[in-house]
Design a protein around this motif. Structure first.
Motif, mmCIF file in Angstrom:
data_model
loop_
_atom_site.group_PDB
_atom_site.id
_atom_site.type_symbol
_atom_site.label_atom_id
_atom_site.label_comp_id
_atom_site.label_asym_id
_atom_site.label_seq_id
_atom_site.Cartn_x
_atom_site.Cartn_y
_atom_site.Cartn_z
ATOM 1 N N LEU A 74 0.850 -1.189 0.000
ATOM 2 C CA LEU A 74 0.000 0.000 0.000
ATOM 3 C C LEU A 74 0.885 1.237 0.000
ATOM 4 O O LEU A 74 1.608 1.508 0.956
ATOM 5 N N ASP A 75 0.789 1.997 -1.070
ATOM 6 C CA ASP A 75 1.748 3.056 -1.381
ATOM 7 C C ASP A 75 1.067 4.410 -1.324
ATOM 8 O O ASP A 75 0.279 4.771 -2.207
ATOM 9 N N SER A 76 1.369 5.183 -0.277
ATOM 10 C CA SER A 76 0.768 6.509 -0.155
ATOM 11 C C SER A 76 1.477 7.302 0.931
ATOM 12 O O SER A 76 2.006 6.727 1.887
ATOM 13 N N MET A 94 2.259 -4.764 2.883
ATOM 14 C CA MET A 94 3.469 -3.970 3.053
ATOM 15 C C MET A 94 3.066 -2.488 3.038
ATOM 16 O O MET A 94 2.266 -2.076 2.204
ATOM 17 N N ILE A 95 3.607 -1.722 3.969
ATOM 18 C CA ILE A 95 3.337 -0.285 4.013
ATOM 19 C C ILE A 95 4.467 0.442 3.287
ATOM 20 O O ILE A 95 5.629 0.290 3.623
ATOM 21 N N SER A 117 2.230 -5.913 9.460
ATOM 22 C CA SER A 117 2.678 -5.452 8.139
ATOM 23 C C SER A 117 4.190 -5.367 8.028
ATOM 24 O O SER A 117 4.901 -5.096 9.003
ATOM 25 N N GLU A 118 4.663 -5.563 6.812
ATOM 26 C CA GLU A 118 6.035 -5.199 6.473
ATOM 27 C C GLU A 118 6.062 -3.697 6.182
ATOM 28 O O GLU A 118 5.031 -3.099 5.873
ATOM 29 N N VAL A 119 7.239 -3.099 6.281
ATOM 30 C CA VAL A 119 7.351 -1.654 6.116
ATOM 31 C C VAL A 119 8.553 -1.310 5.243
ATOM 32 O O VAL A 119 9.652 -1.823 5.474
#
Length: 262
Positions: A74-76, A94-95, A117-119
């Motif tokens: 999730l890309d933001s 994934m963040i 989540s992965e980060v």
């Protein structure tokens, strides 16, 4: 190297149009194509033009998951949008991403603990992206230490040294490669590493060639993952070949197909 498919992104005209018209078929098509060609995560980005990033992220996640069971990235920069997406992901996501800024690290690492989540952690701070590898590594160390304080497992961390376009920041390239090497020394076990591969070629004439060559160079310096064009067959073949030459995968005559299917 893990490929995170970059194509479900509102910066692309067809995805931006699909978002405006709520045409899920376009999103689903790209999800399927990227998975079939070897992506192991799908990056989901509402893009800069969305007036309702939270609702748009939820819609993109829902449409993507109709076509693929791959985990999502999730890309933001809007963490409300990321949180909304995390709540409806079918499996831990994934963040993407968090810089070394206290308030943002608190928000993201708390979310990561809540959702498993992965980060992706960016080697930058309020002052921007440093030029030299030493400063990038120092920021990586700060991110790892802070994540540990919040209870985020180091196996869930990806350090992004931040690749800049080679046509305007050519001198950053070697610094990024050195950062990839040094990040592997900051802890035991070390965090993983990731780059936004297409950033290296932004604005250049031969984008695909630049991406392919940089991917192989970065892999030789310890790169674990890349947000990239999973539908570029020659890029995927280059990555598969590099994995053979780096003794990551076992050679067979069909190793490219094996990599895509593994």
């Amino acid at each position: 190297m893990i490929i995170i498919g970059e194509r479900i992104n509102g910066m692309f005209q067809d995805i931006a149009k699909a978002i405006r018209e709520k045409d899920g078929s376009v999103v689903q098509e790209w999800a399927k194509k990227q998975e079939q060609n070897g992506a192991r995560y799908l990056d989901v980005n509402v893009g800069p033009g969305s007036t309702e990033p939270v609702e748009t992220m939820k819609w993109l996640v829902e449409e993507t998951q109709k076509a693929s069971d791959l985990p999502l990235c999730l890309d933001s920069t809007n963490y409300d949008a990321i949180e909304a997406g995390l709540k409806i992901c079918k499996q831990p996501a994934m963040i993407n991403s968090v810089p070394a800024e206290a308030a943002k690290m608190e928000r993201v690492f708390t979310l990561a603990c809540e959702h498993g989540s992965e980060v992706i952690c960016l080697a930058m701070s309020e002052e921007g992206i440093p030029k030299d590898s030493e400063s990038r590594v120092a920021l990586a160390m700060e991110l790892v230490a802070t994540a540990d304080g919040y209870g985020v497992p180091i196996d869930n961390l990806y350090i992004d040294p931040l690749v800049l376009p080679c046509n305007v920041a050519q001198d950053h390239g070697p610094e990024v490669l050195e950062t990839l090497r040094q990040v592997k020394l900051i802890s035991d076990p070390p965090p993983k590493t990731v780059v936004g591969l297409s950033n290296a070629s932004q604005g250049t004439k031969d984008r695909e060639l630049v991406n392919r060559i940089f991917a192989v160079m970065a892999m030789a310096n310890g790169l674990d993952a890349a947000i990239a064009d999973a539908c570029d067959d020659e890029l995927m073949a280059a990555v598969a070949t590099a994995r053979i030459l780096l003794n990551i995968d076992i050679y067979c005559d069909s190793y490219v197909d094996v990599f895509k299917q593994a």
